[in-house]
Each structure stands twice: as C-alpha cells, then as structure tokens.
Design an enzyme around this catalytic site. Structure first.
Site, PDB file in Angstrom:
ATOM      1  N   HIS A  40       1.027  -1.124  -0.051  1.00 48.34           N
ATOM      2  CA  HIS A  40      -0.222   0.040  -0.120  1.00 48.34           C
ATOM      3  C   HIS A  40       0.959   1.151  -0.011  1.00 48.34           C
ATOM      4  CE1 HIS A  40      -3.919  -1.950   1.807  1.00 48.34           C
ATOM      5  NE2 HIS A  40      -3.713  -2.072   0.494  1.00 48.34           N
ATOM      6  N   GLU A  41       0.558   2.100  -0.762  1.00 50.92           N
ATOM      7  CA  GLU A  41       1.120   3.664  -0.967  1.00 50.92           C
ATOM      8  C   GLU A  41       2.553   3.332  -0.991  1.00 50.92           C
ATOM      9  OE1 GLU A  41      -1.038   5.773  -1.124  1.00 50.92           O
ATOM     10  OE2 GLU A  41      -2.472   4.768  -0.657  1.00 50.92           O
ATOM     11  N   GLY A  42       2.962   2.436  -2.104  1.00 49.61           N
ATOM     12  CA  GLY A  42       4.214   2.322  -2.408  1.00 49.61           C
ATOM     13  C   GLY A  42       5.062   1.130  -1.792  1.00 49.61           C
TER      14      GLY A  42
ATOM     15  N   GLN B  89       9.952   2.497  -0.794  1.00 48.29           N
ATOM     16  CA  GLN B  89      10.220   3.412   0.373  1.00 48.29           C
ATOM     17  C   GLN B  89      11.798   3.475   0.519  1.00 48.29           C
ATOM     18  OE1 GLN B  89       7.603   5.378   1.540  1.00 48.29           O
ATOM     19  NE2 GLN B  89       6.437   4.039   0.118  1.00 48.29           N
TER      20      GLN B  89
END
Length: 570
Positions: A425-427, A432
C-alpha cells in the site's frame, strides 16, 4: 483489558513521554486540555469497539460483490461509518474556519488507531476520505472546498486517490489517462485506473475521485501530470459522470474494502491548482496515507499481540523444562521460553512502532523547518518498518495460538492477511527504500540524516548504563555507510541494496525510540514500567544487532542484484 489496543500504552506515550499536554500552550490548541484529549480517546475507543470490531470477521467473510450494476456491502459498514461521521472525528484536526476542532495531529492519530485496529477494512474508507479532504483544503479553490470537502467532512461524500493504472502500477511517469480541456473551464478525463480502494460503493451520496491525468501537450514523465477532481456523480444533477466500475479486485486482506478497476470515459474533471503540478499536490495525500498505512500496520500488529498474549495466559499445555513428572498439571504456555520470546519480540515491535507513529504525528503539531526536515527523512521508515515488523507480530500471534492460529475460528490469521497488504500500500517497501537512500538522506547535503542522528545520539548519551552505547555505535556506522555508498555519486551502485539500508535505518530509529521510552519510564514502579524497561533492553540487545550484517553488506559494495542475469533464475 481491551484486545483491540492498549489504552494504558497510549496514555504513557502521549502524556508521560511526548507530553502532549504542553501543546495546549500553543495558540492553535489553546482550547484543549488533558480532559478534551481523553474525551476524544474515549469516544474513539467506544465507537471502535461497539461499531467497528464486531463486524471485522463478517467483513472478511462477506467481501463486497458486484453484479454488473451495483456493489453490495454488508450493512454494518454503513452503520459504522455513520457513527464515525457523527462523532466529528473526521474534521476534528482541522482549523475552526473549516468546521474543525483543531485537535492536535498526534491525538487525532492516536484516536484513529482504535478504528484501524478494530476493523482496518471499514476504517480505510474514512482514512481515504480524510486524506482527500486535506489535499483539497490545501490546494483547492474556495468553490471546490465548499462543493466537495464540506460534504466529505460531514460524512455524506467519501473520497479516493486514483494514481495507478493497469500498465503503470507504481511507475507514475507512465500514466496514460488523458484530460482534454472542454472550453468551459472543465476537462474531459479518459483512461483506466487500477487498485482504487473505495472506488465504488453505495456507502455515501457521492465519491470524489482525485485523478492524476495528462493534458495534451504536457511533457512526458511525472512533470506532465495534473490533478483533477472527478466526482462519481454530478453534484448538481445526481447523474453518473462517466466513471464506470469495470470490476472488483479480490485481495488476500482488507477484503471489506472495495478495491476497484475504474474506467473514466469523458468524465467531467475539475483541475486542482495548476497544470503540471499534479504529483506535487498528490504527495500531500500520499505522505499522509503512508503514515496512515504505517499506523494501520502498527494497529494490526498490536491487536494481534494482545490476542496472543491473552491466549498464552489462558491456554494450558506442557510442563516446565525441569519438571519430569508426567502427571503434574500443565502450565499456561506463557511460561514456556519460546512463547515468551515471540511475545517479547512482538511487544517490542508494536510498542516501538506505536512510538514511531505518534512521534511523527507530533512533528506535524510542532511545525518548524527542522521538524519538517526530520519528518521527511522519517516518512519512508514510518510507512515501511511497521509494515514488515508489526506484521511479524501477527506472524508470531498465529504461532503462539498453535494449530488454532491457522484456522478462521480465531482472528489472528485475518490480522496477518490484512497486515500483509501494508507492504505494498502507498508504495512498496522497495520504493520506500529508494526514497530514503536515494532522496531523503542526501537532500540538503545530508542535513536530514545528520539531524536524525543528532537526536538519536542525544537520547543515547542520556541513558544510564550500557544501553546507549550500542545505539551510539550504530549511529556512527550508519553515517559512515551512507557516506561510503554515495562517495562516487553513482546511484546504480549506491541504491542496489537500498532495502537493506531501510531495514538498518528503521531498526536504529526504533532502538532510539525504545531508549526514549526507557527514559520516560525512569525509576517508576509497577509491572507496566518494568515491561517498558524490559522491552527496551530486549530491542537493543536482541534486535539492534541485526543491522550489523546489513551494514556489512552495504559497506562491501556488493552489486550482485544489479549485475545478475535474470536468465540465471531458471
């Protein structure tokens, strides 16, 4: 004691460590007090345990269905979201001018953790709506705020973020969705978006999509992306706005959240801000969502740990290692060393992760150039570290339950499946890692990393005894490794093992926050404080040494992952 989340731990972190009461000396939070903060925590816990937790399993077993015309979701989801909206929590952190109560971000984050721990799938609708509204408050026009934001704050509309596409995934430079000026100030948006959580349902009057698209003539890559408001329905007529649900994705976790493929066919879109700045605007929502995903990973790991702890204290099986009497009564499995190992490791992950989430949130309340820089560096860690290590707490929870843990009759297997999604989720964690090592620790000449290490060193130097020394040594090693990786200024070599760097930096940050908790516990008496001191010692002595091999690999300059031929994989 609640098995959703630990109120005692939240109070320790908020009041005894972070001293959030001191925020009330600031003008923005002057109307608040310990009493108002506790009232928000009370109502959050009550709604989460009453309206969210009871249907968590039902949400998982009865995922949304699509019959070609409409999406069907169990009714408990709508009831829970209505209770959440009526509480005012979605607008609570906002300024009074927008109908908010100017609740500190750190308290608001602590409140929302209750919902994420109780039912992550239902809470996802609220999290996305909150992020959507915050973006439009920052970058939308007055008319856009009045038309779209206020109904979201009231719970009448929900919101999404539409970035990924079937052919692009996380590579946003490859976005193909087009936006054509209509000549009346609006645009016609055409394209397909994939993996859109909350993308279609009948839980609200309307769904407000924030869509990245490319205007004709815009440059290639992310610099050519603009951001558009594309409502599911025209707010004036109530008619569909060219947004069609092409299908539902069926994920291993978060099953109660609709995850959609959306087709935009000449949908009317409204430009947010300026053309070509779409991704810059979207980063506000993306970074908020990344912290939210990290918080969700902590929440799921925490509830898994609490369930495992309760089970280990109740379940009797086996005898102590030194008891050879086969007729002796069995003992609770919490007495067995390996079960204790898993529980203590889990405690260190989830309580350390919770400290990380709340620390990051408080940086938003104490905005300064220095704190903004520190939050930039920490954000990839806030998202990725809990997604890996708090998920391991759920893994341990399954193991502590033994054979029962692998069955759907016990909730821990669902916690693990739900938590597994947070690494993407979200990258992804890999994205990251590239962000941390490729951007955040090098920006401004390395000032962000230097600031982080200075704060860690200040804490480690304040700890009595031998706990601070390994942390100080780890700071020196991470600084030296970072310098060595970038000595030649070659990204293809420096970033090849970025994930190992993220893991090492994350473990160092959590060790630091455990020292912070150790200092806050001080010499206070009681099982709770003994537990804090024990977990701090465990993390520094058992977990922090993990980073040694990671830094050794990075220092070696190994480029195996870059140089290999994929044909060799078989």
């Amino acid at each position: 004691m609640s098995k959703v989340l630990s109120r005692r731990d939240l109070e320790f972190l908020l009041y005894e460590w972070l001293d959030v009461e001191s925020l009330t000396t600031r003008e923005r939070f002057a109307d608040h007090s310990r009493e108002t903060f506790d009232a928000f925590l009370d109502v959050s816990q009550q709604i989460a345990e009453r309206d969210f937790a009871p249907h968590n399993r039902k949400n998982d077993l009865n995922e949304p269905t699509f019959d070609g015309e409409r999406v069907t979701i169990i009714p408990e989801v709508s009831k829970a979201l209505k209770a959440f909206a009526e509480s005012g929590l979605i607008a609570a952190p906002l300024s009074a001018e927008h109908g908010g109560m100017q609740l500190p971000a750190v308290v608001a984050r602590a409140c929302f953790l209750w919902f994420q721990a109780a039912n992550t799938a239902t809470s996802a609708y609220a999290m996305l709506t909150s992020g959507n509204s915050h973006l439009l408050l920052a970058h939308g026009t007055k008319e856009q705020i009045e038309t779209y934001v206020y109904p979201m704050l009231e719970g009448r509309f929900t919101g999404t973020m539409c970035l990924s596409e079937p052919q692009a995934g996380s590579a946003l430079s490859d976005v193909l969705t087009k936006a054509t000026p209509a000549g009346d100030g609006t645009y016609r948006v055409t394209g397909s978006k994939m993996w859109i959580s909350g993308g279609d349902h009948e839980l609200s009057e309307n769904i407000i999509h924030l869509v990245l698209a490319r205007v004709a003539g815009a440059p290639a890559g992310v610099k050519g992306l603009s951001l558009f408001i594309v409502p599911k329905k025209d707010v004036k007529t109530g008619e569909r706005n060219g947004v069609t649900l092409a299908g539902l994705n069926h994920k291993m976790g978060y099953r109660g959240t609709t995850n959609t493929v959306l087709a935009f066919d000449d949908a009317t879109g409204y430009l947010v801000g300026e053309e070509g700045r779409g991704l810059a605007y979207m980063f506000l929502m993306m970074n908020e969502a990344r912290i939210g995903v990290g918080a969700g990973a902590v929440a799921l790991g925490y509830t898994g740990y609490l369930h495992a702890l309760a089970y280990a204290r109740e379940r009797e099986q086996g005898r102590p290692l030194d008891d050879k009497n086969p007729t002796a009564p069995p003992v609770a499995i919490v007495k067995h060393p390996d079960v204790r190992r898993m529980l203590l490791a889990s405690k260190s992950y989830v309580e350390g992760g919770l400290a990380l989430i709340l620390y990051a949130a408080k940086l938003l309340d104490e905005r300064s150039e220095e704190n903004d820089l520190l939050l930039d560096v920490l954000t990839p860690i806030v998202k990725a570290w809990p997604s890996q290590w708090c998920r391991l707490a759920d893994d341990h929870a399954i193991q502590v339950h033994g054979g029962y843990g692998y069955t759907r009759e016990y909730p821990v297997e669902q916690f693990y499946r739900d938590n597994r999604l947070n690494s993407i989720h979200e990258g992804t964690d890999g994205i990251q890692a590239l962000d941390l090592l490729g951007r955040k620790v090098t920006m401004k000449g390395g000032a962000g990393l230097a600031l982080l290490l200075d704060r860690i060193r200040a804490t480690a130097s304040s700890v009595k005894g031998d706990l601070g020394e390994p942390v100080l040594a780890a700071c020196d090693r991470l600084a030296a490794t970072t310098a060595k990786l970038w000595a030649k200024g070659d990204p293809s070599s420096a970033l090849v093992n970025a994930t190992a760097y993220l893991d090492a930096a994350g473990h160092l940050v959590i060790a630091w926050l455990w020292l912070e908790q150790h200092l806050a516990a001080g010499d206070k008496e009681g099982d709770f404080y003994d537990g804090k001191r024990l977990a701090a010692r465990y993390f520094v002595t058992h977990e922090l040494p993990r980073i040694g091999p990671m830094l050794d690999l990075l220092d070696s300059g190994d480029t195996l992952l870059r140089d290999m031929d994929d044909a060799w994989l078989g």
